[in-house]
Design a protein around this motif. Structure first.
Motif, short mmCIF file in Angstrom:
data_model
loop_
_atom_site.label_atom_id
_atom_site.label_comp_id
_atom_site.label_asym_id
_atom_site.label_seq_id
_atom_site.Cartn_x
_atom_site.Cartn_y
_atom_site.Cartn_z
N THR A 52 0.82 -1.22 0.00
CA THR A 52 0.00 0.00 0.00
C THR A 52 0.85 1.27 0.00
OG1 THR A 52 -0.17 -0.21 2.40
CG2 THR A 52 -2.01 -1.04 1.10
N ARG A 84 -6.87 -0.39 2.15
CA ARG A 84 -6.46 -1.24 3.27
C ARG A 84 -7.21 -0.85 4.53
NH1 ARG A 84 -0.67 -0.05 5.87
NH2 ARG A 84 -1.53 -1.53 7.34
N PHE A 86 -6.74 -1.41 9.00
CA PHE A 86 -5.59 -1.43 9.89
C PHE A 86 -5.79 -2.35 11.09
CE2 PHE A 86 -5.59 2.37 7.46
CZ PHE A 86 -4.26 2.66 7.21
N PRO A 89 -7.52 0.16 14.45
CA PRO A 89 -8.40 0.97 13.60
C PRO A 89 -7.96 2.43 13.54
CG PRO A 89 -9.67 -0.46 15.01
CD PRO A 89 -8.25 -0.60 15.45
N GLN A 90 -7.91 2.97 12.36
CA GLN A 90 -7.48 4.36 12.15
C GLN A 90 -8.70 5.20 11.80
OE1 GLN A 90 -3.91 5.41 12.14
NE2 GLN A 90 -3.92 3.52 13.30
N LEU A 91 -9.45 5.58 12.83
CA LEU A 91 -10.66 6.37 12.59
C LEU A 91 -10.39 7.83 12.93
CD1 LEU A 91 -13.19 3.97 14.32
CD2 LEU A 91 -12.61 4.05 11.91
N ASP A 156 -13.66 0.73 10.52
CA ASP A 156 -12.38 0.92 9.82
C ASP A 156 -12.43 0.22 8.45
OD1 ASP A 156 -9.48 1.80 10.24
OD2 ASP A 156 -9.21 -0.28 9.65
N MET A 159 -14.78 1.99 6.00
CA MET A 159 -14.15 3.16 5.35
C MET A 159 -13.32 2.72 4.15
SD MET A 159 -12.92 5.32 8.65
CE MET A 159 -12.09 6.66 7.80
N ALA A 160 -12.62 1.61 4.31
CA ALA A 160 -11.82 1.11 3.18
C ALA A 160 -12.72 0.65 2.04
CB ALA A 160 -10.92 -0.03 3.65
#
Lengths: 253, 310
Positions: A52, A84, A86, A89-91, A156, A159-160
């Motif tokens: 990525t 991708r 994570f 989680p990358q919120l 997460d 969102m991807a």
């Protein structure tokens, strides 16, 4: 149209003395669910990071749809159709779940007028619809920092998926999800991804999930692929059982 | 809250007009306050991304000096303002290309450093800028009309008020747009933006250029109102003042900066008149009180009072 969507050849990357990728060769086939298993530190996440654009391999080449993407910036890779999720989680924690997904839709649709709101009817509808498919309707209005781990994980991934990728790489999509909800979560996920015809590569520690949902499984060990094939075949291999699953079962216990 | 905000903005504007009529000497103070409010709106955009600029007096002074330099050749207020604004935006683009690569303390300090370089130039290049003596700005024409001083002050006050309302509306829409929402996303999870295909640097740069445009416009209004520009307008304490006003007013809504700026200027005027040596201490105490009891600034205070009533 070739059967191979993503191809990695001879990927190498070392952090100091640790070889996180020591000659990775892997073809991801269009439409498949490919599971990556292996002990911690084997280089599973590194593979996702290299694919990525977060990390640049020291050697080797990655091609997507026949074109080299090695070392490209993450946002250029996303633009080609690779998204991708994570492990952690990358919120956007100051936003609601709905706004998080809407931001992903906006990112896909950009550029936009600076004066039309983020939650414009068309995007709101799409976000609501996506959250419904993920079973997250009840928490759409909740702030992202107020969710439990399982919901954060799904948000997460949502969102991807909102980016409408053709290839989705997921880093431990079921970690942090309560054991009794795990199968249901993966069930939901598999349904959404199959419906959207998304090819998926996912790192997984739960062998039941792998057996049930993966078309193929790749076993990572010290930066190399130790075995690759259908789950039934790979998971019954005595060496894999001893070296990987033994450790996994032990770790799980 | 949206309708409340609109109502409060209109009510606030009416109140300012009333004040300006009842106490003509306040017209000057209020014009400056409105101009500073516009500059603080720019600070607010950057605050949304979690970035504090300690150097935005650069754009204020750049806008002001643009007016001072061009006024003799082009004595028309309604041309000077957009020209100062655009040139300042251009400068913001050049500097922004550089500073938008940095975050947090590095972003703050780089802005401070660049603004202090400009301040020194204003001070040292005496031949062009007349150093600390500054440059006098004559009364420009307004819409082609040569106005009396009093009429011109009214014209500037009115212009500042209209611009404040218009730019306030723009900022409100901008903050609700994907661009504005992505700004707060920079604060919470910048890397995720990149993995969604959104270039965080471009998002911050756009906000930075907007803030420079607003700073330049504010500077041009200040120059034509005070009619004398000195390097002091670009000193770091003025940058600090803008951040101070942003925190005092509250970064939650576009009205905050104006609430903060008007309060700041009025407290300053009255405190300076009553306690000549202690006015800074009084301002400090006011801010301390606001931070301790209303961390979301004066606007946060208004909001919670309104909610309680409703």
């Amino acid at each position: 149209m070739s059967d191979v969507l993503l191809s990695a050849q001879g990927l190498r990357l070392a952090f100091g003395g640790v070889k996180a990728a020591d000659g990775i060769d892997l073809d991801v086939r269009r439409g498949e669910f490919l599971a990556i298993i292996g002990p911690n530190g084997a280089g599973k996440t590194t593979f996702i990071n290299m694919t990525t654009g977060y990390l640049r391999p020291q050697a080797g080449i990655i091609t997507y749809e026949g074109q080299a993407i090695t070392g490209m910036a993450p946002r250029r890779i996303v633009a080609r159709g690779i998204a991708r999720s994570f492990q952690l989680p990358q919120l956007f924690t100051e936003h609601t779940v709905l706004e998080n997904v809407a931001l992903a839709i906006a990112a896909r649709e950009g550029p936009w007028s600076p004066l039309a709101p983020l939650l414009r009817p068309r995007w709101r509808e799409e976000a609501v619809d996506l959250l419904e498919r993920f079973g997250l309707t009840s928490i759409a209005g909740a702030r992202a920092d107020a969710l439990n781990e399982g919901a954060r994980k799904l948000a997460d991934i949502a969102m991807a998926v909102a980016l409408k990728p053709r290839l989705l790489l997921m880093d431990e999509p079921t970690s942090g999800v309560a054991a009794n909800e795990k199968m249901e979560v993966v069930e939901t996920l598999a349904r959404v991804l199959r419906a959207a015809q998304v090819t998926a590569v996912f790192v997984e520690h739960d062998m039941d999930v792998v057996e049930r949902f993966a078309d193929r499984v790749a076993v990572w060990s010290q930066g190399r692929i130790a075995a690759l094939g259908p789950p039934a075949e790979v998971l019954s291999d005595p060496q894999v059982q001893r070296d990987v699953i033994g450790i996994e079962r032990h770790a799980a216990a | 809250m949206r309708r409340t905000e609109t109502l409060l903005a209109i009510g606030g504007a009416a109140l300012l007009v009333l004040l300006a009529i009842l106490a003509p000497w306040l017209r000057f103070v209020l014009t400056i306050a409105l101009a500073k409010g516009v500059a603080v709106l720019g600070i607010l955009l950057l605050l949304r991304a979690g970035q504090v600029s300690f150097g935005h007096a650069l754009y204020l002074s750049f806008g002001a000096y643009t007016v001072a330099f061009l006024a003799p050749a082009m004595p028309e207020a309604l041309i000077l303002m957009p020209v100062a604004m655009l040139l300042s935006g251009l400068l913001g683009l050049v500097i922004g290309l550089f500073v938008s690569r940095y975050r947090d303390i590095f972003f703050s300090m780089l802005n401070l450093a660049i603004s202090m370089v400009f301040y020194s130039l204003l001070e040292k290049l005496y031949h062009y800028t007349k150093g600390t003596d500054g440059i006098r700005v004559g009364v420009p024409r307004f819409l082609g009309m040569a106005l009396e001083r009093d009429q011109f002050e009214w014209a500037m006050f009115g212009t500042a008020l209209v611009l404040a309302l218009a730019i306030g509306c723009f900022v409100r829409l901008y903050l609700a747009s994907p661009m504005g929402q992505a700004l707060s996303a920079i604060k919470t999870r910048e890397t995720r933006l990149e993995f969604m295909g959104l270039p965080a640097r471009a998002v911050l740069l756009s906000a930075y250029v907007l803030s420079a445009l607003m700073g330049g416009l504010a500077g041009s209004i200040i120059a034509m109102t005070t009619r004398h520009v000195t390097p002091l307008l670009g000193y770091w304490t003025v940058s600090g003042e803008l951040v101070f006003i942003a925190i005092l007013g509250g970064a939650g809504a576009a009205l905050g900066p104006f609430l903060g700026a008007v309060t700041f200027e009025l407290v300053r005027v009255y405190a300076a008149a009553s306690f000549a040596d202690a006015w800074q201490a009084i301002l400090g105490l006011v801010l301390l009180g606001v931070i301790l009891f209303f961390s979301r600034g004066l606007w946060g205070m208004v909001e919670s009072l309104w909610r309680r009533r409703a």
